[in-house]
Scaffold this active site. Structure first.
Site, short mmCIF file in Angstrom:
data_model
loop_
_atom_site.label_atom_id
_atom_site.label_comp_id
_atom_site.label_asym_id
_atom_site.label_seq_id
_atom_site.Cartn_x
_atom_site.Cartn_y
_atom_site.Cartn_z
N PRO A 160 14.62 5.50 -93.53
CA PRO A 160 13.58 4.76 -92.81
C PRO A 160 13.88 3.27 -92.78
O PRO A 160 14.21 2.67 -93.81
CB PRO A 160 12.32 5.06 -93.62
CG PRO A 160 12.61 6.37 -94.28
CD PRO A 160 14.07 6.32 -94.60
N GLU A 161 13.80 2.67 -91.60
CA GLU A 161 14.04 1.24 -91.44
C GLU A 161 12.70 0.53 -91.23
O GLU A 161 11.64 1.13 -91.41
CB GLU A 161 15.01 1.00 -90.29
CG GLU A 161 16.36 1.69 -90.50
CD GLU A 161 17.33 1.48 -89.34
OE1 GLU A 161 17.21 0.47 -88.61
OE2 GLU A 161 18.21 2.34 -89.15
#
Length: 272
Positions: free
Chosen positions: A2-3
């Site tokens: 996840p960014e």
């Protein structure tokens, strides 16, 4: 992993859905994450009051009157928000949960166990947070800021914008998308780009990240929102994981390994 947009999506959803801020208990099911969960966190969270939730780079920050809780989702970590009415069956990949006094709960699941959770007195005390760079959606992230740093370096521009000590929160997906939008070849040396290139790149990064947040992030493999649904920015990706360039259908998307990460790009569009 996840960014920034995925973590921001989770942050906003938690702030919207958590009604009771009074915590009843903190339960650990499996302490084996990237760093073992400190059992003393129970002492800090039990009967405490959550005052706010924010994001720093790829980290979620829970604020309390006497300290902060820092959460990282790792590569496959998922936070689930459950109400009192939701049935709960703990499985092998559930690691901890925060139970609120109204019966709602936040459950953390992580198959590959690269996530982490930490209690600190302040943000500057945490080794993961204190050296993070500027927030890319903040007013501090300007073409001048990136240009001054980039002109002093001789590394690829993709590595530059993925360096968390320079910009917090950008990973492989959004680096590829931002470089495509700004027409910059990912392996171009940062000191060979012009001020105009950096202006276009900063604008592109902000646009890509904001568009991704509006779409609820990108679900490629593991990311899920707190209700278990997918993020839909994957449908709007231009080059990442694609075969054909969206600008000129006859142009094939190329790949190159940069610092061990696969970069997707169009050699015809990305000439700078």
């Amino acid at each position: 992993m996840p960014e920034l947009p995925e973590v921001e999506t989770v942050c906003r959803a938690l702030k919207k859905n958590i009604k009771s801020r009074e915590i009843s208990t903190f339960e650990i099911f499996n302490k084996n994450l990237r760093w073992k969960i400190n059992s003393k966190i129970k002492n800090f969270l039990n009967n405490n009051i959550l005052t706010d939730i924010s994001r720093k780079g790829k980290y979620l920050i829970f604020y309390f009157p006497d300290g902060i809780l820092i959460l990282h989702l790792g590569m496959t970590g998922v936070l689930k928000f459950l109400t009192r009415k939701d049935s709960l069956k703990i499985n092998n990949h559930d690691h901890y949960q925060i139970i609120f006094k109204d019966g709602s709960r936040i459950l953390y699941n992580d198959v590959r166990k690269f996530g982490s959770i930490h209690w600190e007195n302040t943000l500057k005390d945490n080794f993961l947070i204190k050296n993070l760079g500027v927030e890319p959606l903040s007013e501090s992230f300007t073409p001048d800021y990136l240009f001054k740093i980039g002109k002093k370096r001789k590394l690829s521009i993709k590595n530059l914008i993925m360096d968390q000590k320079i910009i917090a929160g950008i990973g492989n997906i959004y680096a590829c998308e931002s470089l495509f939008l700004s027409h910059i070849y990912p392996n171009k040396k940062s000191n060979r780009l012009t001020k105009e290139n950096y202006t276009n790149l900063v604008d592109s990064i902000k646009k890509v990240l904001n568009d991704a947040i509006k779409s609820g992030g990108t679900s490629i493999k593991d990311f899920r929102k707190i209700d278990g649904s997918l993020g839909y920015f994957s449908q709007k990706l231009s080059v990442y994981g694609k075969d054909i360039c969206p600008c000129k259908k006859k142009n094939k998307i190329k790949t190159i390994k940069i610092n061990g990460r696969t970069s997707f790009f169009c050699r015809n569009c990305q000439k700078y």
